[in-house]
Design a protein around this motif. Structure first.
Motif, short mmCIF file in Angstrom:
data_model
loop_
_atom_site.label_atom_id
_atom_site.label_comp_id
_atom_site.label_asym_id
_atom_site.label_seq_id
_atom_site.Cartn_x
_atom_site.Cartn_y
_atom_site.Cartn_z
N ASP A 268 0.81 -1.22 0.00
CA ASP A 268 0.00 0.00 0.00
C ASP A 268 0.84 1.28 0.00
OD1 ASP A 268 -2.44 -1.42 0.05
OD2 ASP A 268 -2.27 -1.69 2.22
N SER A 269 2.15 1.11 0.09
CA SER A 269 3.05 2.26 0.05
C SER A 269 3.54 2.50 -1.36
CB SER A 269 4.25 2.03 0.98
OG SER A 269 5.26 3.00 0.76
N SER A 270 3.61 3.76 -1.77
CA SER A 270 4.10 4.09 -3.12
C SER A 270 5.60 4.39 -3.11
CB SER A 270 3.34 5.29 -3.69
OG SER A 270 3.50 6.42 -2.85
N ALA A 271 6.22 4.41 -1.94
CA ALA A 271 7.65 4.72 -1.84
C ALA A 271 8.48 3.50 -2.24
CB ALA A 271 7.99 5.13 -0.41
N GLN A 272 9.75 3.73 -2.53
CA GLN A 272 10.69 2.63 -2.76
C GLN A 272 11.99 2.94 -2.06
OE1 GLN A 272 10.42 0.43 -6.12
NE2 GLN A 272 12.09 -0.92 -5.59
N PRO A 273 12.35 2.16 -1.02
CA PRO A 273 11.60 0.98 -0.60
C PRO A 273 10.26 1.35 0.03
CG PRO A 273 13.33 1.45 0.98
CD PRO A 273 13.55 2.39 -0.17
N SER A 274 9.36 0.39 0.01
CA SER A 274 8.02 0.66 0.53
C SER A 274 8.02 0.79 2.04
CB SER A 274 7.07 -0.47 0.11
OG SER A 274 7.51 -1.72 0.63
N THR A 275 9.05 0.24 2.70
CA THR A 275 9.23 0.40 4.14
C THR A 275 10.69 0.73 4.40
OG1 THR A 275 9.59 -2.00 4.33
CG2 THR A 275 7.36 -1.18 4.78
N GLU A 276 10.94 1.74 5.19
CA GLU A 276 12.31 2.15 5.49
C GLU A 276 13.07 1.08 6.26
OE1 GLU A 276 14.38 4.98 4.83
OE2 GLU A 276 12.91 5.06 3.19
N LYS A 277 12.33 0.22 6.99
CA LYS A 277 13.01 -0.79 7.81
C LYS A 277 13.78 -1.80 6.97
CE LYS A 277 8.64 -3.39 8.32
NZ LYS A 277 7.60 -3.78 9.30
#
Length: 410
Positions: A22-31
């Motif tokens: 559901d995240s549009s960022a890459q990476p989708s999660t900073e973790k």
């Protein structure tokens, strides 16, 4: 390599790296970068002086050639993220030493049992050390086992410089589990001619073929009306979506297909009386099969909509990835060298077709032909996931044998 690959896996799986569709960022999660930073430090310690992580969490590193021969530059690739299908937070790995057969009851959720009747490959693991979770999370061997095997092979090669090899590139990606693993990979910067993903399953199985894959989104606009005065007026978008799902052929579903059969699979439905949204995935080994299934799905949706004259529908198809065999067949040496390496590792190679995809699917069509190699993992995306230490060692050994084959045949 006896303990190193296990130590690495146990170190990596406790770092939460789940990706988020559901995240549009890459990476989708900073973790995901938390593991990336650990890997960069380890690669630098091993002497790969150019090891670094880019802003998207992709990790690049080079093991320089130590031969005078002109050897094609090959890359080994794995992904750091774990699947969003089941929680990967607070992983508690468990090692069953010297497994002697029988079912394995997990310790954190004792209702979860890895049963031999459901996991017959356990019969081949007598005497092995089996790594599981406690049953409350994923293990994350998909694909941290691949990461650990690549890192172990690199360590072995740096410690044994008498093993001749060409230039070796290392690539660790993010967001593979949500289909974006290759999106931000810089092929020119990587500088490899060919690649191998370490992202397979059963030992000995090498994959030169994947599904071709598309995604479909159907948006429905119904007709809203107060339920007390809705006769002859209301066209409930939720029910329209339900009608479409109900008419999908039961013999074209993941749960009723195997081998080279494709499928139509609804993955998400949401909505209200006035609008609904459907997501589906279409899979087939040939592109014509994809198009036939998409036409079938559109026909079903249009037939349903004909019963709701006041409602409208949009139907959008998005290409996801294509069968990497289309590319690999043009470079037979990639698979022939791999098959030879598998044999040298003491295994009987089995060429397999994946009912899914890997980073190799996308990378192959980005100009980096890329089959897939076993990691030894089983029951991925499940709290019943398990893997053998000895099988991971065989995977790492296969990498070493493969770089030797490329150098010898150069």
């Amino acid at each position: 390599m006896a303990d190193t690959v296990l130590d690495r896996l146990l170190r990596y799986v406790v770092i939460d790296t789940q990706s988020d569709p559901d995240s549009s960022a890459q990476p989708s999660t900073e973790k995901q970068k938390d593991l990336g930073r650990v890997l960069v430090t380890e690669l630098l310690t091993l002497g790969l002086s150019d090891a670094h992580m880019d802003e998207h969490g992709n990790i690049y590193a080079t093991l320089p050639a130590n031969t005078d021969k002109t050897v094609p530059v090959i890359c080994f690739c794995s992904h750091v993220d774990t699947a969003p299908d089941f929680t990967g937070t607070n992983v508690k790995p468990n090692v069953v030493r010297n497994y002697q057969g029988g079912d394995i009851q997990l310790t954190g959720d004792v209702s979860r049992i890895i049963k031999v009747s459901e996991h017959p490959d356990l019969k081949q693991q007598i005497g092995h050390d089996i790594i599981t979770t406690d049953g409350t999370t994923l293990l994350g061997a998909d694909d941290k086992a691949g990461v650990a095997e690549i890192m172990t092979a690199v360590q072995f090669l740096t410690a044994n410089p008498e093993i001749r090899h060409g230039t070796i590139k290392i690539l660790f990606t993010t967001d593979e589990e949500i289909g974006r693993g290759a999106d931000k990979v810089d092929i020119a910067k990587l500088g490899a001619a060919f690649a191998y993903t370490m992202d397979g399953g059963r030992i000995g199985e090498v994959d030169d073929e994947t599904f071709s894959a598309d995604g479909v989104e159907i948006d429905i606009l119904g007709v809203a009306q107060h339920p007390g005065t809705s006769k002859g007026v209301m066209e409930n978008a939720i029910k329209i979506a339900g009608d479409i799902i109900a008419r999908l052929p039961k013999d074209l579903a993941p749960e009723t297909t195997a081998g080279r059969q494709g499928f139509i699979h609804p993955t998400d439905v949401s909505g209200s009386m006035d609008k609904a949204h459907l997501k589906l995935i279409i899979r087939d080994f040939v592109n014509d099969g994809l198009r036939e299934k998409e036409a079938m799905l559109k026909g079903i949706a249009e037939e349903v909509m004909s019963s709701y004259p006041g409602s409208t529908m949009s139907f959008k198809v998005t290409e996801q990835y294509r069968n990497m065999k289309e590319v690999l067949d043009g470079h037979p040496e990639i698979m022939s060298n791999l098959v030879e390496a598998v044999r040298r590792a003491g295994l009987e190679p089995v060429t397999n077709s994946i009912r899914g995809g890997t980073d190799g699917s996308r990378l192959s069509f980005m100009g980096l032909p890329c089959p897939n190699i076993y990691t030894g993992g089983h029951s991925y995306h499940s709290p019943l996931e398990w893997i053998s230490r000895q099988d991971m060692e065989k995977s790492a050994e296969t990498i070493v044998e493969l770089v030797k084959v490329w150098e010898e045949r150069a």
